[in-house]
Design a protein around this motif. Structure first.
Motif, short mmCIF file in Angstrom:
data_model
loop_
_atom_site.label_atom_id
_atom_site.label_comp_id
_atom_site.label_asym_id
_atom_site.label_seq_id
_atom_site.Cartn_x
_atom_site.Cartn_y
_atom_site.Cartn_z
N ARG A 57 2.18 1.76 -3.45
CA ARG A 57 1.15 2.32 -4.33
C ARG A 57 0.99 3.82 -4.09
O ARG A 57 0.83 4.60 -5.03
N GLN A 58 1.04 4.22 -2.83
CA GLN A 58 0.90 5.65 -2.52
C GLN A 58 2.08 6.46 -3.07
O GLN A 58 1.89 7.59 -3.53
N GLU B 67 0.83 -1.20 0.00
CA GLU B 67 0.00 0.00 0.00
C GLU B 67 0.86 1.25 0.00
O GLU B 67 0.55 2.24 -0.69
#
Length: 470
Positions: A416-417, A413
């Motif tokens: 992805r950020q 995550e």
């Protein structure tokens, strides 16, 4: 000597402690004053067979403030010559101490952080005691095999994730996990793992399908190497001249980014008989806003008045390798003699810290990471922390590689950020990605400036201002 665990002894040709930067290219702007640069001049701008960048002076005008005037080499809407960038990067490299070669970091037997430097053409390596936090700019990570993904970028990585997930399922998966260890220890490879999985209860494997699908893709890639009659390669091999474009006259290029377009251009310019089909789910916004894309369509796409040697097939992402009965490669409804994969880049640790990672693991330590920002919350790269035996060594990674957080260290995550942050920091409509020449140079200059001001800040999360609203 440097052992497999990363320990090193200091030989007679050792040197005093020094600040060091490994890797260069436009990220050399991040080099601390007086730091030793170790770079093999093997970056994409020196190896590329392409005469021009994909960008124009208008798209690179911001580099003037960093010492490169693109308008001195091309008209505003023309493409910038690659040789001009090579000259600029060479000038940056020799502005301080530099060794043409490669280097890797390790811990010596006196528990110091050292760099093992391999000068190009030299038989012996030089061991340098590292002062401060070394900087790495390894460039773009390795390209992915078709059907795999950035986090499961190698067979070893996929197999390791599969084993960890099986162990996490408790006693019910204990027998399968033990059998998998046996296969891996016997170097059974993807085929051996798949043969084992065929004997395991499918219900047990259903929750761990991602690494299994990656292993199937690696198996298909290896079979394609054996069964395909024509060349099977990664796009970098063509763009960097390691494989001749004349190896085949019909090609599939898998991928929708600018690197896929560069691969197609290398084929079309290097082989006048080549016909190329680019297959992708879609072409990225950054890619279609490059001067490269406009020129390729004008010259080679029949619908745009070109010679018809280039075609785009979009709508479905390339999958695992398929070889027809005649030994040709199939993808996107077309067949070809050659296949070049340019589907994406691995989220992997830089090779220069491989021994450091093994040292931490083999001494029951850990490898962790944090993001680096300046006081304006501009992203500067990431920092790796290697902790073991009561020691902690740190390494900063900047440049193109910094936008692909290693899956071994950072959560998916967060990765992805960071990618989303890059899209906001470098709008794709500009024709650039965060990993391109201009953005990398600007990021490196910001890192150097932040270090001088003592303004580098570590963070475990992306600042709220960069998080895209849901």
């Amino acid at each position: 000597m440097i052992t497999e665990a990363g320990d090193a002894t200091m030989p007679e040709n050792s040197s005093p402690a020094a600040q060091i930067m490994i890797g260069g290219g436009p990220a050399v702007l991040a080099r601390p004053a007086g730091a030793l640069l170790v770079d093999d001049r093997g970056g994409p701008f020196h190896r590329s067979v392409l005469a021009d960048l994909g960008h124009t002076p208008d798209q690179l005008r911001h580099l003037y403030a960093l010492g490169f005037d693109p308008y001195a080499y091309a008209a505003p809407a023309d493409r910038v010559p690659t040789t001009a960038v090579r000259l600029w990067l060479d000038q940056l490299a020799v502005s301080g101490p530099v060794i043409d070669g490669a280097a890797e970091l390790a811990v010596d037997q006196e528990r110091r952080l050292v760099a093992a430097i391999h000068p190009s053409g030299a038989a012996e390596r030089l061991i340098v005691d590292v002062a401060g936090i070394p900087t790495l700019a390894p460039g773009l990570p390795a390209q992915l095999a078709p059907g795999t993904g950035p986090a499961l970028h190698s067979f070893d990585r996929a197999a390791g994730v599969l084993l960890a997930e099986l162990l996490g399922r408790g006693p019910a998966a204990g027998e399968a996990a033990a059998a998998l260890v046996d296969v891996l220890n016997s170097r059974g490879g993807p085929a051996g793992v798949l043969a084992l999985l065929d004997r395991v209860d499918p219900a047990l494997l259903a929750p761990v399908d991602a690494p299994i699908e990656a292993i199937r893709a690696f198996a298909a890639f290896l079979r394609a190497i054996e069964d395909g009659a024509g060349p099977l390669c990664f796009g970098d091999e063509l763009v960097h001249g390691r494989l001749a474009a004349t190896a085949a006259d019909s090609w599939i290029v898998a991928g929708g980014g600018d690197h896929a377009l560069a691969t197609a251009e290398a084929l079309l310019t290097g082989n006048p008989a080549a016909r190329v089909t680019v297959v992708a789910g879609s072409l990225t916004t950054a890619a279609v806003n490059t001067a490269r894309y406009v020129e390729l369509r004008r010259r080679h796409v029949a619908h745009d008045g070109g010679d018809g040697r280039l075609e785009f097939r979009t709508g479905a992402e390339p999958g695992a390798m398929i070889v027809t009965g005649t030994g040709r490669y199939a993808e996107g409804g077309v067949e070809a003699e050659g296949y070049a994969a340019s589907i994406g880049r691995a989220r992997m640790l830089p090779l220069a810290v491989g021994r450091l990672a093994r040292w931490a693991r083999e001494h029951r330590g850990q490898v962790t990471g944090s993001l680096l920002f300046d006081t304006d919350r501009q992203y500067l790269g990431y920092r790796l922390h290697f902790a073991a035996e009561g020691l902690r060594h740190q390494v900063d990674v900047t440049g193109a590689a910094s936008w692909s957080l290693p899956a071994e260290v950072f959560a998916a995550e967060l990765a992805r950020q960071v990618e989303t942050m890059g899209e906001r920091a470098v709008p794709p409509e500009s024709g650039s990605a965060p990993t391109d020449l201009g953005p990398v140079a600007e990021q490196a200059a910001r890192l150097a400036a932040a270090r001088q001001r003592g303004a580098v800040r570590e963070a475990r999360t992306v600042p709220e201002c960069w998080v895209r609203p849901a």
